[in-house]
Enzyme design. Structure first.
Site, PDB file in Angstrom:
ATOM      1  CG  ASN A  80      -7.335  -2.610  -5.851  1.00 20.11           C
ATOM      2  OD1 ASN A  80      -6.709  -3.331  -5.733  1.00 20.11           O
ATOM      3  ND2 ASN A  80      -7.757  -1.755  -5.073  1.00 20.11           N
ATOM      4  CG  ASP A 114      -2.062   1.030   1.210  1.00 19.94           C
ATOM      5  OD1 ASP A 114      -2.267   1.578   0.075  1.00 19.94           O
ATOM      6  OD2 ASP A 114      -2.714   1.183   2.097  1.00 19.94           O
TER       7      ASP A 114
END
Ligand code: FPP
Length: 250
Positions: free
Chosen positions: A78, A30
């Site tokens: 996503n 991330d």
């Protein structure tokens, strides 16, 4: 007990006992977008840097002696990102897989994929299948790339597959155990991760390895994924080694 120390240039990492390494480490990669934004670059540049970071950390994990590394590359959620960003991530995966096929042959790294590959573009899906096939002949260090992966989705798929087997008379509901159910997961046959790392300062699990993380130790750091170094991995492992794991006992 013999202690081995790894010395990395510039930052001195904490001491790690290589006799007590976790077998399986998982990482939520991330912070790529923020890394790019802080440099005035498009978010996609962050993913390019993130992919390089993945390559560095995978190589170092093998050298260090880990057996499994699982990374969260693309979640079932996503797809909501702008089309250009999704395209860049998919493009990077294609590029890295093509290169990985050659590197795997040289380094004997086994690559596996966790996730629903059916909805990926056919070229990427074929590359995943090809990589999987070649990997079958290797043992040793294994990297699991979570691609179009969601922890809840994985559990639902396992339930559907197990129910179908029950319907076909291959199993009985009252005989279902945790270990039987684990065999219906993408991670079938792989030990649960002892350590899950999330860089970038976010403190949540984001649908990652929900079933497998029941007793995982978590390590959170503010470092953004593209900046995550071998020293950061050693610090995470050192933190893991200082913890007392009781698995619900005393
Ligand atoms: C999260 O950062 C990262 C992703 C959703 C993509 C991860 C993909 C890669 C590292 C590249 C390809 C991977 C491999 C295995 C070659 P973010 O975009 O959410 O960052 P932010 O929270 O700062 O916006």
């Amino acid at each position: 007990m013999e202690m081995d120390f790894f010395h990395i240039k510039k930052k001195r990492p904490q001491q790690v006992d290589t006799n007590l390494l976790p077998i399986h480490v998982a990482i939520i990669m991330d912070g790529n977008g923020r890394w790019a934004q802080r440099r005035g670059l498009p978010r996609t540049a962050g993913h390019v840097a993130g992919a390089e970071s993945f390559r560095r950390i995978a190589t170092f994990s093998k050298e260090l002696g880990l057996q499994y590394l699982t990374v969260y590359a693309f979640s079932t959620e996503n797809w909501k990102r702008p089309q250009e960003e999704v395209g860049t991530i998919m493009g990077l995966l294609r590029k890295y897989l093509q290169e990985a096929i050659e590197e795997m042959a040289r380094d004997h790294i086994k690559l596996e994929f966790f996730g629903d590959l059916q909805s990926l573009d056919p070229e990427l899906r074929d590359l995943c299948e090809q990589t999987r096939e070649i990997s079958k002949t290797y043992d040793g260090f294994q990297v699991n790339v979570c691609l179009n992966y969601g922890g809840r989705d994985e559990i639902l798929r396992a339930i559907r597959a197990w129910s179908a087997d029950c319907g076909a008379g291959m199993c009985q509901p009252d005989q279902l155990t945790e270990s039987v159910f684990s065999n219906y997961m993408y991670s079938s046959g792989i030990p649960d991760p002892e350590l899950i790392i999330r860089p970038s300062g976010e403190i949540r699990t984001s649908n990652f390895l929900l079933w497998q993380s029941a007793y995982s130790e978590y390590y959170f750091t503010d470092v953004l994924w593209p900046d995550f170094s071998s020293s950061d991995l050693l610090n995470a492992i050192a933190s893991f080694q200082r913890r007392s794991r009781r698995f619900g006992g005393v």
